[in-house]
Design an enzyme around this catalytic site. Structure first.
Site, short mmCIF file in Angstrom:
data_model
loop_
_atom_site.label_atom_id
_atom_site.label_comp_id
_atom_site.label_asym_id
_atom_site.label_seq_id
_atom_site.Cartn_x
_atom_site.Cartn_y
_atom_site.Cartn_z
CB SER A 7 -0.91 0.00 1.23
OG SER A 7 -1.42 1.31 1.41
CG HIS A 32 -3.96 -1.90 -1.33
ND1 HIS A 32 -5.06 -2.69 -1.59
CD2 HIS A 32 -4.32 -1.10 -0.29
CE1 HIS A 32 -6.04 -2.38 -0.74
NE2 HIS A 32 -5.62 -1.42 0.06
CG ASP A 34 -5.25 2.13 1.12
OD1 ASP A 34 -6.17 1.30 1.13
OD2 ASP A 34 -4.07 1.83 1.38
CG MET A 36 -8.67 6.89 3.06
SD MET A 36 -7.66 7.05 4.54
CE MET A 36 -6.72 5.52 4.45
CG HIS A 65 -9.38 -0.25 0.06
ND1 HIS A 65 -8.72 -0.46 1.26
CD2 HIS A 65 -10.71 -0.30 0.36
CE1 HIS A 65 -9.60 -0.63 2.23
NE2 HIS A 65 -10.81 -0.52 1.72
CG MET A 67 -11.38 2.80 2.84
SD MET A 67 -9.78 2.85 3.67
CE MET A 67 -8.73 2.94 2.24
CG MET A 136 -11.35 -3.02 5.93
SD MET A 136 -9.89 -2.59 4.95
CE MET A 136 -8.85 -1.82 6.18
CG ASP A 174 -6.17 -3.10 3.54
OD1 ASP A 174 -5.05 -2.80 3.98
OD2 ASP A 174 -6.89 -2.31 2.89
C1 DX5 Z 1 -6.16 1.33 5.93
C2 DX5 Z 1 -5.82 1.00 4.49
C3 DX5 Z 1 -4.67 0.08 4.37
C4 DX5 Z 1 -3.39 0.61 4.95
C5 DX5 Z 1 -2.65 -0.56 5.53
O1 DX5 Z 1 -7.36 1.99 6.00
O2 DX5 Z 1 -6.92 0.39 3.85
O3 DX5 Z 1 -4.48 -0.37 3.04
O4 DX5 Z 1 -2.57 1.28 4.03
O5 DX5 Z 1 -1.58 -0.10 6.24
P1 DX5 Z 1 -0.75 -1.05 7.20
O6 DX5 Z 1 -0.26 -2.18 6.36
O7 DX5 Z 1 0.33 -0.15 7.69
O8 DX5 Z 1 -1.69 -1.51 8.30
ZN ZN Z 2 -6.49 -0.57 1.82
#
Ligand code: DX5
Ligand code: ZN
Length: 216
Positions: A7, A32, A34, A36, A65, A67, A136, A174
């Site tokens: 990620s 990956h 993310d 948000m 991903h 969110m 998650m 994740d």
């Molecule tokens: C969290 C994200 C993850 C995050 C994981 O909301 O969806 O993809 O980047 O980070 P680590 O591997 O540090 O827990």
């Molecule tokens: Zn993620």
């Protein structure tokens, strides 16, 4: 051998090009990414312009991903900028079946993400419409959190259902994946390991990715 999806959330954003180049020459399978929105999760990360730039820096799979609330509004744009996999949260989708159909008809692989407290039963009816389930294992919104131990049996239960029904749905894990817990997570049924801080805070990210890839 799990699919490894580092990620970029944990990368140094002043050096994204170097992060992409490192991943390109690594054993990582997917990027990956993310996204948000500060509404579905209490944090804001990055969006389309950054993903567009990353698309130009790699030929590897972009695993996006979302969110965010109302992901359906943006699905076509993510396809246009080069997302290969688009994952939406069941908690943000009152019409999840429609969201999955939309993503698939746009030519992307469709993923469903599930918060830690959300029961597997919330997605069972649409499991056959999903290419992957992103389970998650921390509360979404931030990198660097600890894996919630009770999620291990949730992975096993989801795996059992997928096998019993004969689906090809992949399980992506994740949140809080480390070199210490990755073997156990993979044994429990994970097909894809997402790792942010474990990769980008490592002294040797290439070696860390290789260790995750060869964890079992
Ligand atoms: C969290 C994200 C993850 C995050 C994981 O909301 O969806 O993809 O980047 O980070 P680590 O591997 O540090 O827990
Ligand atoms: Zn993620």
């Amino acid at each position: 051998m799990p699919i490894v999806a580092p990620s970029l959330l944990a990368a140094n954003f002043l050096h994204l090009k170097e992060a992409c180049e490192m991943l390109n020459k690594s054993e990582a399978d997917w990027f990956h990414l993310d996204v948000m929105d500060g509404r579905f999760v209490p944090n804001i990360s990055y969006g389309m312009p950054v993903i567009s730039a990353i698309r130009k820096a790699t030929t590897k799979v972009l695993d996006v991903h979302l969110m965010i609330e109302e992901p359906g509004k943006y699905a076509a744009t993510f396809q246009e900028i080069g997302a290969n996999i688009l994952t939406v949260h069941v908690e943000a989708c009152p019409h999840l079946h429609r969201n999955l159909q939309q993503i698939t008809s746009l030519g992307m692989k469709a993923g469903i993400a599930l918060n830690p407290h959300t029961p597997i039963s919330a997605i069972e009816e649409v499991l056959e419409n999903a290419d992957l389930v992103c389970m998650m294992t921390v509360n979404p919104g931030f990198g660097g959190q600890s894996f919630i131990p009770s999620m291990l049996s949730k992975i096993e239960r989801l795996k059992e259902i997928i096998i019993k029904k004969g689906y090809n749905t992949l399980i992506e894990i994740d949140g809080g994946v480390t070199l210490e817990n990755a073997a156990e997570i993979t044994k429990a049924g994970a097909d894809i390991l997402v790792a942010g801080s474990t990769v980008f805070n490592a002294k040797d990210p290439l070696k860390t990715i290789s260790s995750l890839k060869n964890i079992l």
